[in-house]
Scaffold this active site. Structure first.
Site, short mmCIF file in Angstrom:
data_model
loop_
_atom_site.label_atom_id
_atom_site.label_comp_id
_atom_site.label_asym_id
_atom_site.label_seq_id
_atom_site.Cartn_x
_atom_site.Cartn_y
_atom_site.Cartn_z
N SER A 149 -19.12 53.54 42.20
CA SER A 149 -20.08 52.35 41.51
C SER A 149 -18.74 51.38 40.00
O SER A 149 -18.53 52.46 39.06
CB SER A 149 -20.99 52.05 41.17
OG SER A 149 -21.62 52.68 40.43
N LYS A 150 -19.07 50.00 39.80
CA LYS A 150 -18.61 49.61 38.44
C LYS A 150 -19.13 50.09 37.25
O LYS A 150 -18.20 50.39 36.67
CB LYS A 150 -18.56 47.81 39.01
CG LYS A 150 -20.22 47.98 39.03
CD LYS A 150 -19.78 46.03 38.56
CE LYS A 150 -21.18 45.56 38.86
NZ LYS A 150 -20.97 43.99 39.46
N ARG A 151 -20.32 50.75 37.51
CA ARG A 151 -21.03 51.83 36.63
C ARG A 151 -20.33 52.79 35.86
O ARG A 151 -20.53 53.39 35.10
CB ARG A 151 -22.09 52.00 36.70
CG ARG A 151 -23.49 50.88 36.35
CD ARG A 151 -24.59 50.02 36.25
NE ARG A 151 -25.11 49.43 36.78
CZ ARG A 151 -26.45 49.12 36.04
NH1 ARG A 151 -27.01 49.51 35.37
NH2 ARG A 151 -26.88 47.70 36.37
N ARG A 199 -17.57 49.30 28.35
CA ARG A 199 -17.73 50.59 28.64
C ARG A 199 -17.33 51.50 28.39
O ARG A 199 -18.49 52.85 27.25
CB ARG A 199 -17.98 50.94 30.13
CG ARG A 199 -18.23 50.51 30.95
CD ARG A 199 -18.36 51.13 32.10
NE ARG A 199 -18.65 50.12 33.82
CZ ARG A 199 -18.32 48.94 34.38
NH1 ARG A 199 -16.84 48.89 34.22
NH2 ARG A 199 -18.81 48.16 35.33
#
Length: 512
Positions: free
Chosen positions: A261-263, A475
């Protein structure tokens, strides 16, 4: 002899995902290895989230990787159109056929009723699903309510064998090319919505109808679709069609084994393109996701993979998408390039259009061309080099900095379009909600994106760099600041909800 035909069918609702490229690669290799055809179809029935920009990015990214299709929205073909939004009449006709034959029905249940039903089922530890409430409506009542303009969806009927029925009647049996026989109880299969109230089909109806009409023989897709296989098998049976051979590929995983996932990991193909990865290396790495060459060598081309492809060599264990391993493999490709090819690759990566946009931001800020390195370097760097001390001297507390960056990240992740105006709107609204001076609010973003408080207009820089590169740097900055704890996440999620309601965030912060 039947010609093998495979397809990939991405939804144009965001950045082009490496998972899409992974599935496209294996479909392409399977088709080519059998002398067949590979088709690209755009599943854009989600009219709220689908955008032409996303579709263009998907096509460009897959072409950059060298995953070329025989038929598709841009090249045409005998089964056009290849966009589902252009096939509405096809779905309407087939939906009516299901209704006329007693295999589907109009459902008039309100969202409130369905929410209550789901809550009751969850409380009773039952499998959530539609209870068949509208299956008992008479044809006359359905006609009357439709004529009155009452909103409805169309659902498929699903067998509900008695509890004491023989096992073979209570189970849906699906054959899978990799997994063999899969058995799923009919009681776990929901009466799926096939046609939404807006007249557009859901994935399930459009997928089955299009695969049949486009003569798809083999469907290689992610294992998350296994639970949908009974619905699709049932639709093929209802229509009297032969079902394509199914092959459910293992999902790509983060290093912690969670679903990619992009998170937790950059997932956009454009991110890896902008980072300076070679398309051959990215394809090579995706080809090693759950599959290997017969001689076990790590570096191979697409041509090599097609020549040696055997789907039975796919491992069902979740392959780990490790960016460090990808970087190592990319380095091997770069080192092996003859110097002229390396120079050519470097020039392609620089991209004249990208370079032009960067130049427009620094031209008025430099006195010599050599200064361009200092002003523009962060546009070309993979990640800026940050430490905890990078944020020293700012007027915001560490908690405020993390809150601003995390809330902005969450909100920017939802944006289907990416340009200066969208970014400006998000950050300005968040700044107002947090009650911070704009200059102080923006300082952490300058450092997170550019690595320095002295840089060209940072919102314009974010627009130029693109969504995935921007989000990756945010991030990284949050991680450098110690990350967000579970307690902090709960507070930030409350603030995010308040922000989306248009409320001030200062009261929530004071109450915590």
């Amino acid at each position: 002899m039947t010609v093998v035909r495979t397809r990939v069918a991405p939804s144009p609702t965001g950045d082009p995902h490496v998972g899409t490229a992974y599935i496209a690669l294996f479909n392409l290799c399977f088709a080519r290895q059998h002398g067949g055809q590979f088709i690209l179809r755009i599943e854009d029935t989600d009219q709220v989230r689908s955008t032409p920009e996303s579709e263009a990015q998907i096509l460009a990214s897959l072409k950059w990787l060298g995953l070329n299709w025989d038929e598709g929205p841009d090249v045409g073909g005998p089964y056009a159109p290849y966009r589902q939004s252009e096939r509405s009449e096809v779905y309407r006709v087939h939906t009516q056929q299901l209704i006329d034959n007693g295999h589907a029905f109009h459902c008039f249940c309100s969202t409130g009723r369905l929410d209550t039903l789901r809550a009751e089922q969850m409380a009773n530890k039952q499998t959530p699903g539609y209870d068949g409430h509208c299956t008992h409506l008479s044809a006359d009542e359905v006609a009357r309510r439709l004529a009155a303009g009452e909103s409805s969806v169309v659902r498929m009927k699903v067998p509900r064998p008695a509890v004491d029925a023989p096992a073979e009647e209570r189970l849906c049996v699906v054959n899978d090319l990799l997994r063999g026989t899969i058995e799923i109880p009919w009681e776990q299969v929901d009466m799926q919505v096939l046609m939404k109230a807006d007249g557009l089909p859901t994935y399930h109806l459009a997928n089955v109808v299009d695969d049949h009409l486009m003569a798809i023989t083999h469907v290689l897709r992610g294992e998350e679709w296994i639970s949908s296989a009974p619905k699709h098998k049932l639709l093929y049976d209802y229509f009297g069609w032969e079902m394509p051979v199914l092959c459910h590929m293992p999902l790509l995983r983060n290093p912690d084994k969670s679903k990619l996932s992009k998170r937790k990991n950059p997932t956009s193909i454009t991110y890896y393109q902008r980072m300076g990865y070679l398309p051959e290396a990215v394809l090579n790495y995706l080809g090693r996701m759950g599959w290997s060459m017969p001689d076990e060598r790590e570096q191979f081309t697409l041509v090599d993979m097609i020549a040696n492809f055997d789907v039975s060599r796919v491992s069902l264990g979740g392959p780990i998408f490790d960016v460090e391993k990808l970087s190592w493999l990319n380095g091997q490709w770069l080192k092996a390039l003859p110097l002229p090819e390396f120079v050519a690759a470097f020039q392609r990566w620089a991209q004249p259009e990208f370079l032009s946009r960067v130049a427009s931001q620094i031209q008025t800020r430099i006195s010599t061309l050599s200064e361009a390195v200092d002003w523009a370097g962060f546009f070309f760097a993979g990640n800026v080099k940050l430490t905890e001390n990078s944020f020293d001297g700012l007027k915001l507390s560490p908690e405020q900095i993390k809150a601003a960056l995390q809330l902005a990240l969450w909100e920017l992740e939802l944006q289907s379009q990416w340009d200066h105006s969208v970014i400006h709107d998000v950050l300005q609204r968040l700044n107002s909600a947090m009650g911070i001076k704009m200059r102080d609010f923006m300082a952490p973003f300058f450092i997170s994106i550019a690595g320095t408080p002295s840089a060209p207009p940072i919102m314009e820089a974010m627009a130029i760099m693109g969504p995935d590169m921007t989000r990756a740097r945010l991030r990284d900055a949050i991680a450098i600041l110690g990350g967000v704890s579970k307690k902090e996440t709960k507070l930030l999620e409350k603030q995010l909800a308040a922000f989306r309601r248009g409320d001030s965030l200062t009261e929530i912060e004071e109450q915590s």
